[in-house]
Enzyme design. Structure first.
Site, mmCIF file in Angstrom:
data_model
loop_
_atom_site.group_PDB
_atom_site.id
_atom_site.type_symbol
_atom_site.label_atom_id
_atom_site.label_comp_id
_atom_site.label_asym_id
_atom_site.label_seq_id
_atom_site.Cartn_x
_atom_site.Cartn_y
_atom_site.Cartn_z
ATOM 1 N N ASP A 33 0.823 -0.848 -0.008
ATOM 2 C CA ASP A 33 0.184 -0.272 0.073
ATOM 3 C C ASP A 33 0.797 1.339 -0.029
ATOM 4 O O ASP A 33 2.268 1.458 1.080
ATOM 5 C CB ASP A 33 -0.974 -0.089 1.560
ATOM 6 C CG ASP A 33 -2.120 0.958 1.373
ATOM 7 O OD1 ASP A 33 -3.168 0.385 0.582
ATOM 8 O OD2 ASP A 33 -1.916 1.933 1.180
ATOM 9 N N ILE A 34 0.263 2.436 -0.917
ATOM 10 C CA ILE A 34 1.229 3.270 -0.977
ATOM 11 C C ILE A 34 1.243 3.881 1.036
ATOM 12 O O ILE A 34 2.069 4.679 0.565
ATOM 13 C CB ILE A 34 1.108 4.039 -2.099
ATOM 14 C CG1 ILE A 34 2.316 5.246 -2.628
ATOM 15 C CG2 ILE A 34 -0.648 4.816 -2.219
ATOM 16 C CD1 ILE A 34 1.392 5.167 -4.175
ATOM 17 N N ASN A 89 -12.191 -3.356 1.978
ATOM 18 C CA ASN A 89 -13.956 -2.285 2.399
ATOM 19 C C ASN A 89 -14.278 -2.222 1.391
ATOM 20 O O ASN A 89 -14.237 -2.470 -0.329
ATOM 21 C CB ASN A 89 -13.027 -0.731 2.402
ATOM 22 C CG ASN A 89 -11.852 -0.747 3.885
ATOM 23 O OD1 ASN A 89 -12.331 -1.298 4.933
ATOM 24 N ND2 ASN A 89 -10.457 -0.270 3.538
ATOM 25 N N GLY A 95 -15.889 2.511 3.656
ATOM 26 C CA GLY A 95 -14.670 3.699 2.884
ATOM 27 C C GLY A 95 -13.927 2.685 2.038
ATOM 28 O O GLY A 95 -13.090 3.499 1.744
ATOM 29 N N GLN A 96 -14.573 2.310 0.907
ATOM 30 C CA GLN A 96 -14.134 2.136 0.030
ATOM 31 C C GLN A 96 -13.577 3.244 -1.020
ATOM 32 O O GLN A 96 -14.767 4.111 -0.742
ATOM 33 C CB GLN A 96 -14.557 1.427 -1.010
ATOM 34 C CG GLN A 96 -13.966 0.043 -2.219
ATOM 35 C CD GLN A 96 -14.390 -0.633 -2.611
ATOM 36 O OE1 GLN A 96 -15.764 -1.729 -2.598
ATOM 37 N NE2 GLN A 96 -13.961 -1.473 -3.944
ATOM 38 N N HIS A 102 -9.521 -5.241 -3.543
ATOM 39 C CA HIS A 102 -8.705 -5.234 -2.787
ATOM 40 C C HIS A 102 -8.923 -6.165 -1.387
ATOM 41 O O HIS A 102 -9.754 -5.506 -1.051
ATOM 42 C CB HIS A 102 -7.935 -4.039 -2.664
ATOM 43 C CG HIS A 102 -8.310 -3.134 -2.354
ATOM 44 N ND1 HIS A 102 -9.427 -1.927 -3.498
ATOM 45 C CD2 HIS A 102 -8.821 -2.478 -1.081
ATOM 46 C CE1 HIS A 102 -9.705 -1.368 -2.677
ATOM 47 N NE2 HIS A 102 -9.078 -0.906 -1.582
ATOM 48 N N HIS A 104 -6.988 -5.717 1.750
ATOM 49 C CA HIS A 104 -5.795 -5.373 2.643
ATOM 50 C C HIS A 104 -5.449 -6.442 4.078
ATOM 51 O O HIS A 104 -5.988 -6.734 4.845
ATOM 52 C CB HIS A 104 -6.128 -4.054 3.913
ATOM 53 C CG HIS A 104 -6.547 -2.683 2.897
ATOM 54 N ND1 HIS A 104 -5.896 -1.698 2.799
ATOM 55 C CD2 HIS A 104 -7.689 -2.616 2.617
ATOM 56 C CE1 HIS A 104 -6.891 -0.682 1.972
ATOM 57 N NE2 HIS A 104 -7.780 -1.144 1.738
#
Ligand code: AMP
Ligand code: ZN
Length: 118
Positions: A33-34, A89, A95-96, A102, A104
């Protein structure tokens, strides 16, 4: 492959946007994750675009199962021998932010996490 032109994760799959790859096979890809919210924070995605978990049907069953079975293997390899959290999410109230499904995977010492979750 069902690639969506304006989807950032489809672009990562296609190599059009750089990512720090954790894993890749024919069906799925994992990358860091960035904006990590824990010492270990990577995302696992199906290569074939689907907006969210809410849009999945029987056609996605096999890849979803394969992804879930891959999570502990990748988490272990990332150093999460003491445990990890798996979050999907879904939709606005979930909260997507990126509408390419994806998972997490978060891990590392709990006192270094930037999120508190149930
Ligand atoms: P979500 O709120 O579940 O849709 O989470 C989307 C996640 O994607 C966030 O944690 C972002 O930090 C992450 N993200 C967005 N763009 C990128 C990117 N180019 N590379 C890696 N992670 C990204
Ligand atoms: Zn996509």
């Amino acid at each position: 492959m069902n690639s969506h032109d304006n989807c950032i994760f489809c672009k990562i799959v296609a190599g059009q946007i750089p990512s720090r790859k954790v894993y890749e096979d024919d069906d799925m890809m994992a990358f860091h994750d960035i904006h990590p919210k824990a010492p270990v924070h990577f995302l696992l995605i199906p290569k074939s675009h689907v907006d969210s978990l809410a849009e999945c049907g029987p056609a996605e069953g096999e890849v979803l199962a394969r992804m879930m079975l891959k999570v502990p293997e990748l988490a272990r390899a990332a150093g999460c021998g003491n445990g990890f959290r798996t979050v999907i999410n879904t939709g606005p109230d979930g909260g997507q932010e990126v509408y390419h499904l994806h998972v997490h995977v978060l891990g590392g010492p709990r006192n270094q996490w930037k999120v508190s979750l149930p």
